[in-house]
Design an enzyme around this catalytic site. Structure first.
Site, mmCIF file in Angstrom:
data_model
loop_
_atom_site.group_PDB
_atom_site.id
_atom_site.type_symbol
_atom_site.label_atom_id
_atom_site.label_comp_id
_atom_site.label_asym_id
_atom_site.label_seq_id
_atom_site.Cartn_x
_atom_site.Cartn_y
_atom_site.Cartn_z
ATOM 1 N N ASP A 1 -7.705 4.458 12.688
ATOM 2 C CA ASP A 1 -6.384 5.079 12.610
ATOM 3 C C ASP A 1 -6.373 6.380 11.821
ATOM 4 O OD1 ASP A 1 -5.190 3.232 14.207
ATOM 5 O OD2 ASP A 1 -4.407 1.996 12.592
ATOM 6 N N ARG B 1 -0.372 5.474 17.544
ATOM 7 C CA ARG B 1 -0.612 6.403 16.443
ATOM 8 C C ARG B 1 -0.219 7.850 16.767
ATOM 9 N NH1 ARG B 1 0.117 2.326 14.188
ATOM 10 N NH2 ARG B 1 -1.430 1.139 13.024
ATOM 11 N N ASP C 1 0.816 -1.217 0.000
ATOM 12 C CA ASP C 1 0.000 0.000 0.000
ATOM 13 C C ASP C 1 0.848 1.264 0.000
ATOM 14 O OD1 ASP C 1 -2.126 -1.669 0.015
ATOM 15 O OD2 ASP C 1 -2.804 -1.221 2.048
ATOM 16 N N SER D 1 -4.858 -9.263 9.182
ATOM 17 C CA SER D 1 -4.372 -7.899 9.255
ATOM 18 C C SER D 1 -3.793 -7.709 10.652
ATOM 19 C CB SER D 1 -5.517 -6.907 9.013
ATOM 20 O OG SER D 1 -5.081 -5.582 9.225
#
Length: 498
Positions: free
Chosen positions: A222, A193, A112, A274
């Protein structure tokens, strides 16, 4: 922290330097305490990052490589050839969607983010600076990033070691607050994050970027966590979220785009899950987990052994705590990141810290996730047990109620919200006397407390004993009960017409 800037074709000068701040002195004994043996999932960057501390001179050889000498160790980063440095007409004159000067991209090296690099150049006519944060996700995810970023078309790569900052300034405050989201989730991704996003804002300032970008999808939490941090720390920055803009809908589309733009497709085997990992936890989502009725497969777990396969003998571990924050394991003082790494090893081999839950995402949907948090589970148990000695009933009740709000704010990405900061000030004040040690017994996935000690303990054996004492007169209880129960007695009298 270590910072790497490499293979930058952006400046015209051929002199490049590696810049890194001096090592910050740690809280314990004024020196870095390195973690012991780590499992492959918790391996840190090690020598690779340690060689980047301080300044190192870099020379560019005629074959297009960068050689850096630092403490007799060599760092090599390949520069793009002239052909690779050729920028498209769109980059020179503005992109298909507008014009940005330079974008700092949260970069992992996966498919990605590798595709996002040329997409940003094509659509916004910008230079792309790739940024990677080491928050303890493991050396495998950090290996080979220079080559991947270069091949994708980035002009620069910055790598920062954020492990100590992450644990000291983000994990430990949540631990002190007792922040747990929806009864189970220990906020592993939620805490990571903001520390990453904060570093991106700093890098944007350092390199003169006018925008930041991330690879978060439009369905997850996120994207909110990153962007709220950007807004709070530098509202002037433009934010680009490709997954909310482009036509790529899945892995096959991304591969096709990569081939079209001559971006090497990562050849690593695609996981059916994931995952998100850092020094605090490892999360698993997707595949069979999308049905809450399915039991996770045994081979899915990576940080913890199956409790059924854990040692048949229990292990005792003592956690030292000062003012609500852990400082030692089995009497040995460690830096925050080293302490957590040590407990991950201990907890992992006993199957500690597995959580399977269905949670409510910020964007409205429910999702099912499985989390492994071995060291964090041990620390939460120790902190809670010590507070049972040092905090009174009313304080514990208020603290627990505020912990729910604290967790909600962190989960929602509001780390830099004044409300969370104010709650943190309360938690810091209220745990000033939460100092002492707790010994826990670990056995096949379970944690049992065996010892609690504190110089500020509110527990007094001479009062609590069933034997008669001078301080507590049992006869006083009769009057207390009559007064405490008076509202209930009055209501009953009314109902019965008395």
């Amino acid at each position: 922290m270590a910072q790497l800037k490499s293979f930058s074709p952006c400046p015209s000068s051929t002199n490049i330097r590696f810049h890194g701040p001096k090592r910050a002195s740690l809280l314990y004994n004024g020196r870095m305490c390195c973690p012991g043996k780590l499992s492959s999932a918790f391996q840190v960057l090690g020598a690779r990052t340690s060689e980047l501390h301080g300044n190192a001179s870099v020379s560019i050889s005629t074959n297009g490589s960068v050689n850096s000498s630092h403490n007799k160790q060599v760092i090599r980063a390949a520069l793009p050839s002239q052909k690779e440095l050729k920028i498209s007409e769109a980059t020179n004159n503005g992109g298909l969607r507008g014009k940005l000067k330079k974008v700092v991209l949260a970069y992992s090296g996966g498919l990605d983010t590798s595709v996002i690099v040329p997409w940003l150049r094509e659509n916004y006519g910008c230079e792309v600076v790739c940024f990677t944060a080491d928050v303890g996700q493991g050396i495998k995810e950090l290996d080979g990033l220079e080559q991947k970023a270069k091949a994708s078309g980035a002009c620069q790569l910055v790598v920062k070691d954020l492990k100590e900052e992450f644990v000291k300034d983000y994990i430990f405050p949540c631990l002190r607050a007792g922040a747990i989201y929806e009864r189970k989730y220990l906020l592993g991704t939620s805490m990571a994050r903001p520390v990453i996003a904060k570093a991106m804002v700093d890098v944007a300032s350092e390199v003169g970027a006018d925008a930041v970008a991330h690879g978060c999808t439009g369905k997850g939490n996120d994207q909110v966590r990153f962007e709220l941090t950007f807004f709070a720390l530098n509202p002037k920055l433009n934010v680009v979220a490709p997954w909310r803009e482009w036509d790529i809908t899945g892995r096959e589309d991304a591969i096709e785009y990569a081939k079209k733009h001559n971006v090497p497709v990562p050849v690593t085997k695609k996981s059916i899950y994931s995952r998100d990992g850092n020094l605090w936890h490892l999360s698993h989502e997707g595949d069979i987990l999308e049905d809450p009725a399915n039991e996770p497969k045994k081979d899915m777990y990576m940080l913890t052994v199956d409790p059924e396969d854990a040692p048949n003998q229990p292990e005792y571990v003592e956690i030292g705590i000062v003012s609500g924050l852990p400082v030692s394991v089995n009497g040995k003082e460690l830096s925050p990141a080293s302490l957590l790494s040590e407990l991950n090893q201990i907890g992992g081999r006993h199957g500690i810290g597995r959580i399977d839950m269905v949670e409510n995402r910020l964007v409205g949907m429910k999702s099912r996730g499985v989390y492994e948090t071995p060291g964090g589970t041990i620390l939460f148990a120790a902190a809670r047990e010590l507070e049972s000695l040092t905090l009174d009933r009313e304080t514990i009740q208020v603290k627990d109620s505020l912990a729910l709000k604290y967790a909600e704010l962190v989960y929602a990405g509001r780390w830099f919200d004044p409300l969370r900061e104010s709650l943190d000030a309360f938690m810091e004040k209220i745990t000033e006397t939460t100092t002492g040690s707790v010994t826990l017994k670990l056995y096949k996935g379970s944690i049992t407390v065996t010892c609690r000690k504190s110089p500020y303990s509110l527990y007094r054996q001479d009062i609590s004993s069933f034997e008669s004492g001078d301080i507590y007169d049992q006869a006083d209880a009769a009057g207390f009960i009559r007064l405490y129960g008076l509202p209930m007695r009055v209501r009953a009298m009314l109902e019965k017409g008395l």
